[in-house]
Design a protein around this motif. Structure first.
Motif, mmCIF file in Angstrom:
data_model
loop_
_atom_site.group_PDB
_atom_site.id
_atom_site.type_symbol
_atom_site.label_atom_id
_atom_site.label_comp_id
_atom_site.label_asym_id
_atom_site.label_seq_id
_atom_site.Cartn_x
_atom_site.Cartn_y
_atom_site.Cartn_z
ATOM 1 N N THR A 87 20.013 8.134 39.776
ATOM 2 C CA THR A 87 21.068 7.433 39.049
ATOM 3 C C THR A 87 20.784 5.936 39.122
ATOM 4 N N GLY A 88 20.811 5.281 37.977
ATOM 5 C CA GLY A 88 20.582 3.841 37.932
ATOM 6 C C GLY A 88 21.626 3.146 37.089
ATOM 7 N N THR A 89 21.784 1.863 37.290
ATOM 8 C CA THR A 89 22.808 1.121 36.571
ATOM 9 C C THR A 89 22.394 -0.338 36.453
ATOM 10 N N ALA A 90 22.864 -1.002 35.405
ATOM 11 C CA ALA A 90 22.517 -2.400 35.152
ATOM 12 C C ALA A 90 23.558 -3.005 34.224
ATOM 13 N N SER A 91 23.653 -4.333 34.243
ATOM 14 C CA SER A 91 24.615 -5.011 33.373
ATOM 15 C C SER A 91 24.032 -6.296 32.824
ATOM 16 N N ALA A 92 24.671 -6.798 31.766
ATOM 17 C CA ALA A 92 24.304 -8.083 31.171
ATOM 18 C C ALA A 92 25.573 -8.787 30.715
ATOM 19 N N VAL A 93 25.674 -10.064 31.041
ATOM 20 C CA VAL A 93 26.760 -10.900 30.544
ATOM 21 C C VAL A 93 26.163 -11.840 29.515
ATOM 22 N N LEU A 94 26.608 -11.720 28.272
ATOM 23 C CA LEU A 94 26.061 -12.522 27.182
ATOM 24 C C LEU A 94 26.583 -13.956 27.274
ATOM 25 N N PRO A 95 25.936 -14.885 26.576
ATOM 26 C CA PRO A 95 26.355 -16.283 26.669
ATOM 27 C C PRO A 95 27.823 -16.534 26.331
ATOM 28 N N ASP A 96 28.426 -15.672 25.476
ATOM 29 C CA ASP A 96 29.832 -15.866 25.134
ATOM 30 C C ASP A 96 30.777 -15.174 26.118
ATOM 31 N N ALA A 115 39.128 -5.075 26.390
ATOM 32 C CA ALA A 115 39.744 -6.206 27.093
ATOM 33 C C ALA A 115 39.506 -7.523 26.363
ATOM 34 N N ARG A 116 38.480 -7.579 25.508
ATOM 35 C CA ARG A 116 38.166 -8.774 24.741
ATOM 36 C C ARG A 116 38.280 -8.445 23.256
ATOM 37 N N PRO A 117 38.400 -9.460 22.404
ATOM 38 C CA PRO A 117 38.616 -9.194 20.971
ATOM 39 C C PRO A 117 37.453 -8.455 20.318
ATOM 40 N N ALA A 118 37.729 -7.906 19.153
ATOM 41 C CA ALA A 118 36.690 -7.255 18.368
ATOM 42 C C ALA A 118 35.618 -8.267 17.991
ATOM 43 N N THR A 165 30.752 -11.875 26.919
ATOM 44 C CA THR A 165 30.816 -10.421 26.710
ATOM 45 C C THR A 165 29.969 -9.712 27.753
ATOM 46 N N THR A 166 30.493 -8.623 28.309
ATOM 47 C CA THR A 166 29.742 -7.821 29.272
ATOM 48 C C THR A 166 29.332 -6.498 28.629
ATOM 49 N N VAL A 218 27.032 3.808 28.285
ATOM 50 C CA VAL A 218 26.877 2.380 28.016
ATOM 51 C C VAL A 218 28.251 1.862 27.619
ATOM 52 N N ALA A 219 28.621 0.700 28.124
ATOM 53 C CA ALA A 219 29.999 0.234 27.936
ATOM 54 C C ALA A 219 30.036 -1.264 27.704
ATOM 55 N N THR A 220 31.130 -1.704 27.078
ATOM 56 C CA THR A 220 31.376 -3.128 26.865
ATOM 57 C C THR A 220 32.858 -3.407 27.009
#
Length: 373
Positions: free
Chosen positions: A203-212, A321-324, A214-215, A276-278
């Motif tokens: 099982t593996g997992t990773a994340s990215a937070v974009l410059p604006d 949790a954040r806008p469209a 967004t996760t 995968v989630a945002t």
């Protein structure tokens, strides 16, 4: 995405960096067992969900509900499990826990929790063909996700060595249950009995937070007949998509180690599954697209993928949790989905515990670990 500005990993570099999501893992090793279950719990009110199935031999439940043409908009949990079709029973334990808590789709007389699930084929990996996850193991994974330290669980070291016979330290020779929470990686939860191209999977997992802000994050259970290695130098193919510093402790292994690697005969049934989630607000159709593009990341990290004996399935979740997003931002979210899934595949293999017939990556390629000298 802002030109020249790269995403960064979230605080735990895992799926729980998407605020509101919780993850729990339960496994059984010993007494004929080598299998487990992973639960992803949605925030209060559920998460909008979609799915994309690419493998030709999937084991799933409730995926038809996620079709945008159908009624249910949100799910309350997603279950990933070992045990092939038998392991789908783990979702029943999660449903019971949610129903007892009053969480679910409201109907006359009560609620019906919406819990899609997908499974990998790991039958017999612990010695007994029918030693599979059940409702009790699903409930244990659910309980782990709700643990007080679920979002701060330590991440196991990527260096793994073969476990002793019987794996007493992993839950006991009688197949006792061991649980982990949050960003745990390796031979935990649904990845306990996984294999990946002859290596130990996991099982593996990773994340990215974009410059604006967004996760985007992923969790992958890697159980592939295909290779997770770059054929040119035996590096982990998914590591090529790592963020700065993420895989800097790895180097291409010595050519003689790469030339000597001959995986044992691969199992005939496989599957890589995941989420995968945002935190952005997406529709069901957009969640389906999110899952579809994450399959690009799967195919970059595993070759071949989506075969006739794979059941490759990815769920897409939006916590809203954040806008469209606008069109350009949604494009950035999709691009990040592919990359985080590739990274999650590499993290799964790197952290997996080696065992007889399925050695760990760094046990086969010890020179791939950069010298600290």
């Amino acid at each position: 995405m802002v030109p020249g500005v790269l995403p960064r990993a979230g605080a735990t570099n895992s799926l729980v960096d998407v605020a509101g999501l919780r993850v729990g893992h339960a496994r059984r090793v010993g007494g004929g067992f080598r299998t487990g279950t992973t639960v992803v719990l949605a925030p209060a009110g559920g998460a909008v969900a979609g799915v994309d199935v690419r493998g030709a031999a999937p084991g799933t439940r409730e995926t038809e509900l996620l079709d945008p043409r159908n009624l249910v908009e949100r799910v309350h949990a997603v279950v990933l499990s070992g045990g092939s079709a038998f392991g789908l029973g783990a979702a029943c334990g999660v449903m019971s826990r949610l129903a007892d808590a009053g969480v679910g789709f409201p109907v006359e007389g009560g609620v019906v929790p919406i819990v899609p699930a997908a499974v990998i084929f790991d039958l017999g990996r612990g010695g007994a063909f029918r030693a599979v996850p059940d409702a009790a193991l699903g409930a244990a994974a659910y309980d782990a996700a709700l643990g007080p330290h679920a979002a701060a669980s330590p991440v196991p070291s990527p260096r793994r060595t073969p476990a002793p016979d019987g794996e007493a330290a992993a839950g006991g020779g009688d197949g006792a249950v061991a649980c982990h929470a949050g960003p745990a990686r390796g031979s935990v939860g649904a990845g306990t009995g996984a294999m990946a191209g002859g290596l130990a999977g996991g099982t593996g997992t990773a994340s990215a937070v974009l410059p604006d802000g967004t996760t985007v994050a992923a969790l992958a259970v890697v159980n592939a007949v295909g290779s997770v290695l770059d054929h040119r130098d035996a590096t982990l193919a998914g590591a090529a998509y790592g963020l700065p510093g993420e895989f800097d402790h790895l180097v291409p292994p010595a050519p003689e180690e790469a030339a000597a690697w001959e995986p044992a005969d691969a199992p005939s049934f496989n599957t890589t599954i995941g989420v995968v989630a945002t935190d952005r607000t997406l529709t069901k159709a957009q969640c389906g697209k999110l899952a579809a593009v994450a399959h690009d990341g799967l195919a970059r990290a595993i070759r071949p993928a989506h075969t006739m004996t794979d059941g490759d399935t990815i769920f897409g979740l939006a916590t809203c949790a954040r806008p469209a997003p606008g069109q350009d931002t949604f494009q950035d979210v999709l691009a990040a989905a592919a990359d985080v899934f590739s990274r999650a595949v590499a993290q799964a293999v790197l952290a997996a515990t080696g065992r007889a017939g399925a050695p760990a990556y760094l046990d086969v390629f010890p020179s791939a670990l950069r010298s600290r000298a």
